[in-house]
Design an enzyme around this catalytic site. Structure first.
Site, PDB file in Angstrom:
ATOM      1  N   ASP A   1      -5.725  -3.819  -2.041  1.00 46.46           N
ATOM      2  CA  ASP A   1      -4.664  -3.446  -1.104  1.00 46.46           C
ATOM      3  C   ASP A   1      -4.054  -4.683  -0.450  1.00 46.46           C
ATOM      4  O   ASP A   1      -4.743  -5.518   0.118  1.00 46.46           O
ATOM      5  CB  ASP A   1      -5.269  -2.536  -0.033  1.00 46.46           C
ATOM      6  CG  ASP A   1      -4.223  -1.827   0.804  1.00 46.46           C
ATOM      7  OD1 ASP A   1      -3.316  -2.489   1.305  1.00 46.46           O
ATOM      8  OD2 ASP A   1      -4.346  -0.605   0.984  1.00 46.46           O
TER       9      ASP A   1
ATOM     10  N   SER B   1       0.833  -1.191   0.000  1.00 49.71           N
ATOM     11  CA  SER B   1       0.000   0.000   0.000  1.00 49.71           C
ATOM     12  C   SER B   1       0.879   1.257   0.000  1.00 49.71           C
ATOM     13  O   SER B   1       1.703   1.424  -0.878  1.00 49.71           O
ATOM     14  CB  SER B   1      -0.966  -0.041   1.189  1.00 49.71           C
ATOM     15  OG  SER B   1      -2.014   0.882   1.046  1.00 49.71           O
TER      16      SER B   1
END
Length: 315
Positions: A165, A51
């Site tokens: 993510d 991320s």
């Protein structure tokens, strides 16, 4: 666990595998961590990121961290809103094209194989329930996949899968560094225990709508994320009512924190730099300077644990 004293003249470099965790705007602290490691003569040989960790790590590996830091420290909430290209679909709020285009213009259209530092971005294939390690191809394709926060960013089509993510499955991705020939592995966990955080006075001016589309976008973001663009309740204080996005955001943070503790216990790095998960809200990118400073502080604390004399820092 390793323990050594680094020479104060910074000539005794040690190589590091750096693991940069997920956590939204808290990930700006990674900049401060990198700055301190460089200042004390450490050589970052590889980066594994998830991320925001993948984003900061990729930009650093491309040699453009100075430009990114200058840019992110200059943006305000209006700039953030203007970067949000609403998807108007059911699989996510933001397409992310404008953000990636802005970063690509700043950094360049780079292939991961061309980076001088070994780099891995970690995303999640939730259909197959497995991590996906991306270490080849366009850098910003990998970053876009890794930052696909569920419900906020739309998923990314990758080969025959849709990726989200990487923090969904592994917010502190240590495993990609297992075969590195570095001296130390240092992991940065952005999902640490809650801490008492001093509130900062706001310096933002009120965001004024600029046309009907802008008004719709701001209204939609505010309805999902609250008027402060995702600012979480700090110090663990209970509120009478939480916005929809705030509930989802705090649940995701709690999930990532639990997974991170399990991963760090199962695959302990040499050292862990940990930030409280309530240091700032997921979307509070207008707090870049304070997050970078916090990253520097936490990195210095880590170096002290390692036996490095931090009072000899070089400006």
């Amino acid at each position: 666990m390793s323990h050594f004293v680094l020479n104060t003249n910074h000539t005794d470099q040690r190589s590091i595998s750096l693991v940069l965790g997920s956590g939204g705007a808290r990930g700006l602290a990674h900049i401060g961590v990198i700055r301190i490691l460089e200042r004390f003569g450490f050589h970052i040989r590889s980066i594994s990121g998830c991320s925001m960790g993948a984003l900061i790590g990729g930009i650093y590996a491309a040699g453009k961290l100075d430009e990114f830091e200058q840019w992110v420290c200059s943006i305000d909430r209006l700039d953030i809103v203007n970067l949000l290209d609403i998807a108007w679909g059911t699989d996510g709020l933001v397409k992310g094209d404008k953000i990636i285009a802005t970063l690509t213009e700043m950094v360049g259209d780079i292939e991961i194989e061309a980076l001088p530092i070994k780099y891995t971005a970690v995303a999640a294939d939730i259909s197959a329930e497995k991590e996906v390690w991306i270490n080849s191809g366009p850098l910003f394709d990998a970053i876009r996949a890794s930052i696909s926060l569920p419900m906020f960013f739309t998923p990314v089509k990758y080969k025959n899968s849709f990726l989200v993510d990487g923090g969904v499955l592994n917010p502190v991705p240590i495993a990609p560094t297992f075969n590195d020939q570095s001296d130390l592995t240092i992991a940065v966990n952005l999902g640490g225990a809650l801490a008492v955080i001093e509130e900062e006075p706001s310096t933002d001016t009120e965001i004024e709508p600029e046309g009907s589309l802008h008004r719709q976008v701001v209204g939609f973001i505010n309805r999902l994320a609250g008027t402060n663009l995702g600012e979480s309740s700090r110090n663990g204080a209970r509120q009478d009512k939480l916005a929809f996005y705030d509930v989802a955001n705090q649940a995701f943070d709690s999930m990532q924190s639990t997974i991170a503790r399990q991963k760090l216990a199962a695959y302990p790095p040499d050292y862990v730099i940990e930030l409280p998960r309530n240091a700032c809200g997921t979307l509070e990118f207008d707090r870049a300077k304070s997050m970078i400073a916090l990253g520097e502080k936490k990195a210095l604390e880590c170096l002290t644990r390692m036996g490095v004399k931090t009072d000899s820092a070089v400006d």
